[in-house]
Design an enzyme around this catalytic site. Structure first.
Site, mmCIF file in Angstrom:
data_model
loop_
_atom_site.group_PDB
_atom_site.id
_atom_site.type_symbol
_atom_site.label_atom_id
_atom_site.label_comp_id
_atom_site.label_asym_id
_atom_site.label_seq_id
_atom_site.Cartn_x
_atom_site.Cartn_y
_atom_site.Cartn_z
ATOM 1 N N GLN A 139 18.150 0.774 26.454
ATOM 2 C CA GLN A 139 16.829 1.415 26.371
ATOM 3 C C GLN A 139 15.742 0.471 25.862
ATOM 4 O OE1 GLN A 139 18.716 4.886 24.155
ATOM 5 N NE2 GLN A 139 17.018 5.912 25.164
ATOM 6 N N GLY B 12 19.784 8.671 18.414
ATOM 7 C CA GLY B 12 20.612 7.604 18.946
ATOM 8 C C GLY B 12 19.783 6.689 19.836
ATOM 9 N N HIS C 77 24.158 5.342 28.741
ATOM 10 C CA HIS C 77 23.061 4.367 28.884
ATOM 11 C C HIS C 77 23.598 2.965 29.158
ATOM 12 C CE1 HIS C 77 19.384 6.534 28.072
ATOM 13 N NE2 HIS C 77 19.821 7.036 26.942
ATOM 14 N N CYS D 69 16.125 12.781 25.505
ATOM 15 C CA CYS D 69 16.357 11.333 25.513
ATOM 16 C C CYS D 69 15.026 10.624 25.275
ATOM 17 C CB CYS D 69 16.939 10.929 26.864
ATOM 18 S SG CYS D 69 17.192 9.161 27.036
ATOM 19 N N LEU D 70 15.049 9.572 24.442
ATOM 20 C CA LEU D 70 13.816 8.817 24.159
ATOM 21 C C LEU D 70 13.276 8.157 25.430
ATOM 22 C CD1 LEU D 70 14.752 7.131 20.757
ATOM 23 C CD2 LEU D 70 13.254 9.091 21.122
ATOM 24 N N HIS E 242 26.367 10.259 25.221
ATOM 25 C CA HIS E 242 25.033 10.077 25.819
ATOM 26 C C HIS E 242 24.643 8.589 25.779
ATOM 27 C CE1 HIS E 242 20.644 11.374 26.315
ATOM 28 N NE2 HIS E 242 20.545 10.116 25.954
ATOM 29 N N GLU E 243 24.834 7.952 24.612
ATOM 30 C CA GLU E 243 24.439 6.539 24.468
ATOM 31 C C GLU E 243 25.352 5.623 25.285
ATOM 32 O OE1 GLU E 243 21.626 6.335 23.266
ATOM 33 O OE2 GLU E 243 21.580 8.194 22.123
#
Ligand code: ZN
Length: 175
Positions: free
Chosen positions: A51, A46, A137, A91-92, A133-134
Site C-alpha cells: 500500500q 493494518g 495486499h 481499506c485505507l 486482509h493485509e
C-alpha cells in the site's frame, strides 16, 4: 520517521506481488517505523507494504482500542486455518467503501520479526481478519476483488466522484 503515501484503488501498483524480505537491517526497521506512523496517522488497523509502494512481504497492524499493541509480520505464511466468519471490511486504499467479506475465523501464522527471528502465533477475531486482509495486499489482491464486477465498478465510480470533489475543493482553496 516519515509518513508515506498510501496508494489508492484502482492504482495498478496495488496489483504487484511482493517479494520476500531478505535484509533485516536498519533500513527495514526504519520502514517498519514509517509504516506504523502512516497507519496510525490514517487511523487504520493494518497496513501492508504494498500500500505504500514497497513490494516486500511485510505488514503491520494494531487492532487494540488504545493503539498500543503494534505487531509486525515479515514474510508471513498461514500454516493452519479453521472456521469461517463474515465481517464488514474497509481499506485505507479504498477510502470510504465498506463491504462484507468471508474469511477464515482462526489462523495460525508463521512469520519473522524485525530482527529476522521466526515465530508462530494463533490469531482470531479482528486479528485474524486483519492479517488475511493485509496478506491479500502482499499478493496484489484487494477486498473489493471479492465483490461482483458490477459492485466493483460502482465502488470505482464512487471513488472517482469523491476525488473530483476533493480536487475541486483544492482548486478553490488555491484562489
Ligand atoms: Zn487494505
Amino acid at each position: 520517521m516519515a509518513k508515506l503515501e498510501i496508494l489508492e484503488f484502482p492504482d495498478s501498483r496495488l496489483r504487484t506481488v511482493a517479494k520476500p524480505v531478505e535484509a533485516f537491517d536498519a533500513a527495514l526497521r526504519e520502514l517498519v517505523d514509517d509504516m506504523f506512523e502512516t497507519m496510525y496517522d490514517a487511523q487504520g488497523i493494518g497496513l501492508a507494504a504494498t500500500q505504500v509502494d514497497i513490494h516486500r512481504q511485510l505488514l503491520v497492524m494494531d487492532v487494540s482500542e488504545n493503539r498500543d499493541s503494534p505487531k509486525v509480520f515479515i514474510n508471513p505464511e498461514i500454516v493452519d486455518s479453521s472456521g469461517e466468519e463474515t465481517c464488514e471490511e474497509g481499506c485505507l486504499s479504498v477510502p470510504g467503501i465498506y463491504a462484507d467479506v468471508s474469511r477464515a475465523e482462526t489462523v495460525r501464522v508463521r512469520a519473522q520479526d524485525s530482527d529476522g527471528d521466526f515465530f508462530e502465533e494463533d490469531l482470531d477475531g479482528m486479528h485474524a481478519i486483519c492479517l488475511q486482509h493485509e496478506m491479500d495486499h502482499l499478493e496484489g489482491k484487494l477486498f473489493v476483488d471479492y465483490l461482483s464486477p458490477l459492485k466493483r465498478r460502482m465502488v470505482q465510480k464512487k471513488l472517482e466522484k469523491q476525488r473530483k470533489i476533493a480536487d475541486q475543493k483544492a482548486a478553490r482553496a488555491v484562489l
